[in-house]
Motif scaffolding. Structure first.
Motif, PDB file in Angstrom:
ATOM      1  N   ILE A 192      57.828  95.175  41.453  1.00 48.49           N
ATOM      2  CA  ILE A 192      58.684  94.160  40.834  1.00 48.49           C
ATOM      3  C   ILE A 192      59.030  93.131  41.904  1.00 48.49           C
ATOM      4  CG2 ILE A 192      60.862  93.747  39.644  1.00 48.49           C
ATOM      5  CD1 ILE A 192      60.572  96.882  38.903  1.00 48.49           C
ATOM      6  N   LEU A 193      58.567  91.915  41.696  1.00 43.05           N
ATOM      7  CA  LEU A 193      58.683  90.826  42.661  1.00 43.05           C
ATOM      8  C   LEU A 193      59.821  89.915  42.227  1.00 43.05           C
ATOM      9  CD1 LEU A 193      54.923  90.576  42.359  1.00 43.05           C
ATOM     10  CD2 LEU A 193      55.949  91.006  44.593  1.00 43.05           C
ATOM     11  N   ILE A 194      60.865  89.861  43.031  1.00 48.59           N
ATOM     12  CA  ILE A 194      62.123  89.265  42.593  1.00 48.59           C
ATOM     13  C   ILE A 194      62.317  87.868  43.191  1.00 48.59           C
ATOM     14  CG2 ILE A 194      64.615  89.622  42.421  1.00 48.59           C
ATOM     15  CD1 ILE A 194      64.028  92.633  42.955  1.00 48.59           C
ATOM     16  N   ASP A 195      62.346  86.877  42.313  1.00 49.85           N
ATOM     17  CA  ASP A 195      62.648  85.489  42.690  1.00 49.85           C
ATOM     18  C   ASP A 195      61.780  85.043  43.868  1.00 49.85           C
ATOM     19  OD1 ASP A 195      63.863  83.038  42.340  1.00 49.85           O
ATOM     20  OD2 ASP A 195      65.893  83.789  42.604  1.00 49.85           O
ATOM     21  N   SER A 196      62.297  84.142  44.750  1.00 45.88           N
ATOM     22  CA  SER A 196      61.629  83.725  46.001  1.00 45.88           C
ATOM     23  C   SER A 196      60.148  83.418  45.790  1.00 45.88           C
ATOM     24  CB  SER A 196      61.793  84.814  47.070  1.00 45.88           C
ATOM     25  OG  SER A 196      63.133  85.090  47.298  1.00 45.88           O
ATOM     26  N   TRP A 197      59.867  82.373  45.027  1.00 43.31           N
ATOM     27  CA  TRP A 197      58.507  82.068  44.591  1.00 43.31           C
ATOM     28  C   TRP A 197      57.489  82.050  45.724  1.00 43.31           C
ATOM     29  CZ3 TRP A 197      55.339  81.729  40.589  1.00 43.31           C
ATOM     30  CH2 TRP A 197      54.143  81.004  40.738  1.00 43.31           C
ATOM     31  N   GLY A 198      57.746  81.287  46.776  1.00 42.80           N
ATOM     32  CA  GLY A 198      56.750  81.110  47.823  1.00 42.80           C
ATOM     33  C   GLY A 198      56.298  82.413  48.453  1.00 42.80           C
ATOM     34  N   PHE A 199      57.236  83.323  48.656  1.00 40.96           N
ATOM     35  CA  PHE A 199      56.914  84.615  49.252  1.00 40.96           C
ATOM     36  C   PHE A 199      56.300  85.566  48.234  1.00 40.96           C
ATOM     37  CE2 PHE A 199      58.184  88.973  50.487  1.00 40.96           C
ATOM     38  CZ  PHE A 199      57.491  89.064  51.684  1.00 40.96           C
ATOM     39  N   THR A 200      56.945  85.717  47.097  1.00 39.71           N
ATOM     40  CA  THR A 200      56.504  86.751  46.154  1.00 39.71           C
ATOM     41  C   THR A 200      55.176  86.422  45.477  1.00 39.71           C
ATOM     42  OG1 THR A 200      57.900  85.822  44.391  1.00 39.71           O
ATOM     43  CG2 THR A 200      58.834  87.609  45.724  1.00 39.71           C
ATOM     44  N   ILE A 201      54.846  85.147  45.279  1.00 38.54           N
ATOM     45  CA  ILE A 201      53.552  84.850  44.657  1.00 38.54           C
ATOM     46  C   ILE A 201      52.411  85.187  45.616  1.00 38.54           C
ATOM     47  CG2 ILE A 201      53.394  82.419  45.347  1.00 38.54           C
ATOM     48  CD1 ILE A 201      52.313  83.997  41.975  1.00 38.54           C
ATOM     49  N   ARG A 202      52.650  85.023  46.917  1.00 38.24           N
ATOM     50  CA  ARG A 202      51.642  85.420  47.907  1.00 38.24           C
ATOM     51  C   ARG A 202      51.452  86.935  47.911  1.00 38.24           C
ATOM     52  NH1 ARG A 202      53.917  80.763  50.014  1.00 38.24           N
ATOM     53  NH2 ARG A 202      52.465  79.321  51.031  1.00 38.24           N
ATOM     54  N   VAL A 203      52.572  87.651  47.818  1.00 35.62           N
ATOM     55  CA  VAL A 203      52.489  89.106  47.744  1.00 35.62           C
ATOM     56  C   VAL A 203      51.753  89.530  46.472  1.00 35.62           C
ATOM     57  CG1 VAL A 203      53.824  91.237  47.530  1.00 35.62           C
ATOM     58  CG2 VAL A 203      54.571  89.460  49.131  1.00 35.62           C
ATOM     59  N   ALA A 204      52.087  88.897  45.354  1.00 34.01           N
ATOM     60  CA  ALA A 204      51.454  89.252  44.078  1.00 34.01           C
ATOM     61  C   ALA A 204      49.946  89.048  44.125  1.00 34.01           C
ATOM     62  CB  ALA A 204      52.074  88.419  42.951  1.00 34.01           C
ATOM     63  N   LYS A 205      49.510  87.929  44.654  1.00 37.33           N
ATOM     64  CA  LYS A 205      48.065  87.653  44.718  1.00 37.33           C
ATOM     65  C   LYS A 205      47.357  88.673  45.607  1.00 37.33           C
ATOM     66  CE  LYS A 205      48.274  82.694  43.740  1.00 37.33           C
ATOM     67  NZ  LYS A 205      48.082  81.318  44.277  1.00 37.33           N
ATOM     68  N   ALA A 206      47.980  89.016  46.734  1.00 37.56           N
ATOM     69  CA  ALA A 206      47.374  89.986  47.636  1.00 37.56           C
ATOM     70  C   ALA A 206      47.323  91.373  46.997  1.00 37.56           C
ATOM     71  CB  ALA A 206      48.136  90.033  48.953  1.00 37.56           C
ATOM     72  N   LEU A 207      48.364  91.735  46.272  1.00 35.92           N
ATOM     73  CA  LEU A 207      48.403  93.040  45.619  1.00 35.92           C
ATOM     74  C   LEU A 207      47.411  93.133  44.471  1.00 35.92           C
ATOM     75  CD1 LEU A 207      52.239  93.816  45.504  1.00 35.92           C
ATOM     76  CD2 LEU A 207      50.494  94.944  46.904  1.00 35.92           C
ATOM     77  N   ARG A 208      47.201  92.026  43.782  1.00 35.33           N
ATOM     78  CA  ARG A 208      46.242  92.039  42.676  1.00 35.33           C
ATOM     79  C   ARG A 208      44.845  92.401  43.184  1.00 35.33           C
ATOM     80  NH1 ARG A 208      47.366  93.596  38.573  1.00 35.33           N
ATOM     81  NH2 ARG A 208      48.592  91.985  37.555  1.00 35.33           N
ATOM     82  N   THR A 209      44.552  91.969  44.399  1.00 30.80           N
ATOM     83  CA  THR A 209      43.260  92.307  45.010  1.00 30.80           C
ATOM     84  C   THR A 209      43.269  93.713  45.595  1.00 30.80           C
ATOM     85  OG1 THR A 209      42.825  89.982  45.546  1.00 30.80           O
ATOM     86  CG2 THR A 209      41.615  91.653  46.802  1.00 30.80           C
ATOM     87  N   ALA A 210      44.370  94.057  46.306  1.00 35.00           N
ATOM     88  CA  ALA A 210      44.420  95.339  47.016  1.00 35.00           C
ATOM     89  C   ALA A 210      44.643  96.524  46.092  1.00 35.00           C
ATOM     90  CB  ALA A 210      45.532  95.290  48.071  1.00 35.00           C
ATOM     91  N   LEU A 211      45.457  96.347  45.055  1.00 37.71           N
ATOM     92  CA  LEU A 211      45.803  97.444  44.138  1.00 37.71           C
ATOM     93  C   LEU A 211      45.686  96.948  42.699  1.00 37.71           C
ATOM     94  CD1 LEU A 211      49.012  98.743  45.991  1.00 37.71           C
ATOM     95  CD2 LEU A 211      46.732  99.779  46.055  1.00 37.71           C
ATOM     96  N   PRO A 212      44.472  96.741  42.220  1.00 39.60           N
ATOM     97  CA  PRO A 212      44.281  96.088  40.915  1.00 39.60           C
ATOM     98  C   PRO A 212      44.846  96.865  39.735  1.00 39.60           C
ATOM     99  CG  PRO A 212      42.194  96.930  41.777  1.00 39.60           C
ATOM    100  CD  PRO A 212      43.175  97.024  42.886  1.00 39.60           C
ATOM    101  N   GLN A 213      45.037  98.179  39.858  1.00 41.91           N
ATOM    102  CA  GLN A 213      45.560  98.964  38.739  1.00 41.91           C
ATOM    103  C   GLN A 213      47.087  98.992  38.692  1.00 41.91           C
ATOM    104  OE1 GLN A 213      43.484 100.107  36.426  1.00 41.91           O
ATOM    105  NE2 GLN A 213      41.874  99.134  37.656  1.00 41.91           N
ATOM    106  N   THR A 214      47.751  98.494  39.716  1.00 38.02           N
ATOM    107  CA  THR A 214      49.216  98.530  39.782  1.00 38.02           C
ATOM    108  C   THR A 214      49.821  97.445  38.900  1.00 38.02           C
ATOM    109  OG1 THR A 214      49.139  99.402  42.036  1.00 38.02           O
ATOM    110  CG2 THR A 214      51.205  98.394  41.321  1.00 38.02           C
ATOM    111  N   LYS A 215      50.789  97.817  38.084  1.00 38.11           N
ATOM    112  CA  LYS A 215      51.489  96.830  37.248  1.00 38.11           C
ATOM    113  C   LYS A 215      52.350  95.917  38.125  1.00 38.11           C
ATOM    114  CE  LYS A 215      50.131  98.480  33.226  1.00 38.11           C
ATOM    115  NZ  LYS A 215      51.011  99.149  32.276  1.00 38.11           N
ATOM    116  N   LEU A 216      52.198  94.620  37.931  1.00 36.66           N
ATOM    117  CA  LEU A 216      52.974  93.626  38.669  1.00 36.66           C
ATOM    118  C   LEU A 216      53.931  92.930  37.710  1.00 36.66           C
ATOM    119  CD1 LEU A 216      50.254  91.957  40.944  1.00 36.66           C
ATOM    120  CD2 LEU A 216      51.676  93.965  41.406  1.00 36.66           C
ATOM    121  N   ILE A 217      55.191  92.955  38.045  1.00 38.21           N
ATOM    122  CA  ILE A 217      56.238  92.363  37.206  1.00 38.21           C
ATOM    123  C   ILE A 217      57.019  91.358  38.040  1.00 38.21           C
ATOM    124  CG2 ILE A 217      58.308  92.830  35.840  1.00 38.21           C
ATOM    125  CD1 ILE A 217      57.229  95.737  35.546  1.00 38.21           C
TER     126      ILE A 217
END
Length: 390
Positions: free
Chosen positions: A95-120
């Motif tokens: 669960i990525l909370i607010d802070s767009w610049g930081f959390t969108i980078r984390v989300a993109k990296a996680l989508r590649t690293a852990l594709p089966q993990t639910k991202l909210i």
């Protein structure tokens, strides 16, 4: 929901997100008990819920493009640290909370690293105000959005992102124990004295840019109204900086610690605030206000073409009207601040009407709905129950 133990990761990079993360963790634990383990990135509030952050998030409180460029190297390292933690712990959901610049980078990296993990994503970017293209970016990166306001949802749903409106915790602020009379008595402020409450901000850049403007404006107001009382809120990590600045002001100023903030809001005749969540709190307190804001000039020049909303203040946006006067960038100068504060001080009926309209706008924002942390917890569990789309 499966009977196996869940691991949920929460990622927050600012104090406001830290508070949201703590509330969500508490609500999830109330439902799952020992069936959940939390990991993540956050601050002291999340630490109280047992979430041990691998680094201090204080340096990630960044506002503006220029400031973001200067901090790029640090942000990149912290993104890598966050992704490494997720890869070690293999959470069921992040669960990525607010802070767009930081959390969108984390989300993109996680989508590649852990594709089966639910991202909210918890709190979407304010695409109604600027950069609407972020809605499409978010929709292509995460599985679900927890939005704060009903007017947020259509922007993301149009891009195919499932969205649940959970409401804003700020709308549930409890001021029932905030005593304006005691606040005044403790500081020797007469019951009928005019009190200007100043809320200069919670970020170092806000304090640096806004306090000189406020000082000059208040100096002019005091020349017109020598009996005007002035109080300034010392917020979070900038408290010492603000205290040092107002100690040098050439007029008596009451310093207000966080614990007394709501009482001060209820005691104020007029409030002068740097734009942010505090405007919602002031509206709940029934304080008529003037809103001001400045960015670093170069950051503003870069960002200005992307601004699409008419208003910076949430209740103004909800009502589609400038209920509270907004003085942004070039308009945020001492003579304008002086004029707008003076206008409210001089007009009792005008203050009462502004308070009424602010209260009506809070209802449009969702005041009176269920607790946001509870709604967010329910939404997270539903996402975990849903089949993966990846």
């Amino acid at each position: 929901m499966t009977d196996r133990r869940l691991t949920i990761m929460l990622v927050a990079a600012e104090a406001s997100g830290d508070a949201l993360g703590a509330g969500l963790a508490k609500a999830l634990r109330a439902r799952l008990g020992d069936g959940v383990t939390f990991v993540g990135v956050g601050g002291p509030r999340m630490a109280e819920q047992g979430i041990e952050s691998p680094f201090d998030i204080a340096d990630l409180s960044i506002l503006g493009w220029l400031e973001g460029l200067k901090a790029y190297g640090l942000v990149k390292r912290r993104v890598a640290d966050t992704v490494a933690l997720a890869k070690r712990r293999r959470p069921d959901a992040v669960i990525l909370i607010d802070s767009w610049g930081f959390t969108i980078r984390v989300a993109k990296a996680l989508r590649t690293a852990l594709p089966q993990t639910k991202l909210i994503k918890y709190v979407g970017p304010q695409v109604w105000a600027s950069r609407p293209g972020r809605a499409r970016t978010l929709a292509s990166t995460v599985d679900h959005l927890l939005a704060l306001y009903a007017f947020d949802a259509p922007w993301f749903e149009r891009e195919g992102l499932p969205t649940t409106v959970v409401g804003s915790q700020a709308l549930h602020t409890d001021m029932s124990r905030a005593d304006p009379d005691s606040f005044r008595r403790a500081r020797g402020i007469a019951p009928d004295a005019e009190l200007l409450l100043v809320l200069p901000g919670s970020r170092p850049s806000e304090i640096r840019l806004m306090t000189p403007i406020y000082e000059t404006a208040i100096h002019r107001l005091k020349a017109r109204r020598p009996s005007l009382e002035v109080a300034v809120v010392l917020a979070g990590t900038v408290a010492d900086d603000v205290a040092a600045r107002i100690a040098a002001w050439p007029f008596r100023t009451h310093a207000v610690v966080e614990a007394d903030k709501y009482a001060a809001m209820r005691a104020a005749t007029v409030a002068l605030a740097t734009s942010g969540t505090v405007s919602t709190e002031l509206a709940i307190a029934g304080a008529p206000m003037v809103i001001a804001y400045r960015f670093q000039p170069l950051s503003y020049a870069i960002m200005r073409p992307f601004f699409t909303g008419k208003y910076a203040t949430l209740f103004n946006h909800a009502a589609d009207a400038e209920i509270a006067r907004e003085l942004i960038q070039a308009d945020a100068k001492a003579e304008n601040v002086e004029r707008e504060v003076l206008r409210l001080l001089d007009d009792v009926a005008g203050r009462q009407e502004q308070v009424r309209r602010q209260t009506d706008a809070l209802a449009l924002m969702g005041r009176g709905a269920d607790d946001p942390s509870d709604l967010a917890a329910e939404a997270v569990l539903k996402v975990l129950d849903a089949p993966s789309q990846t």
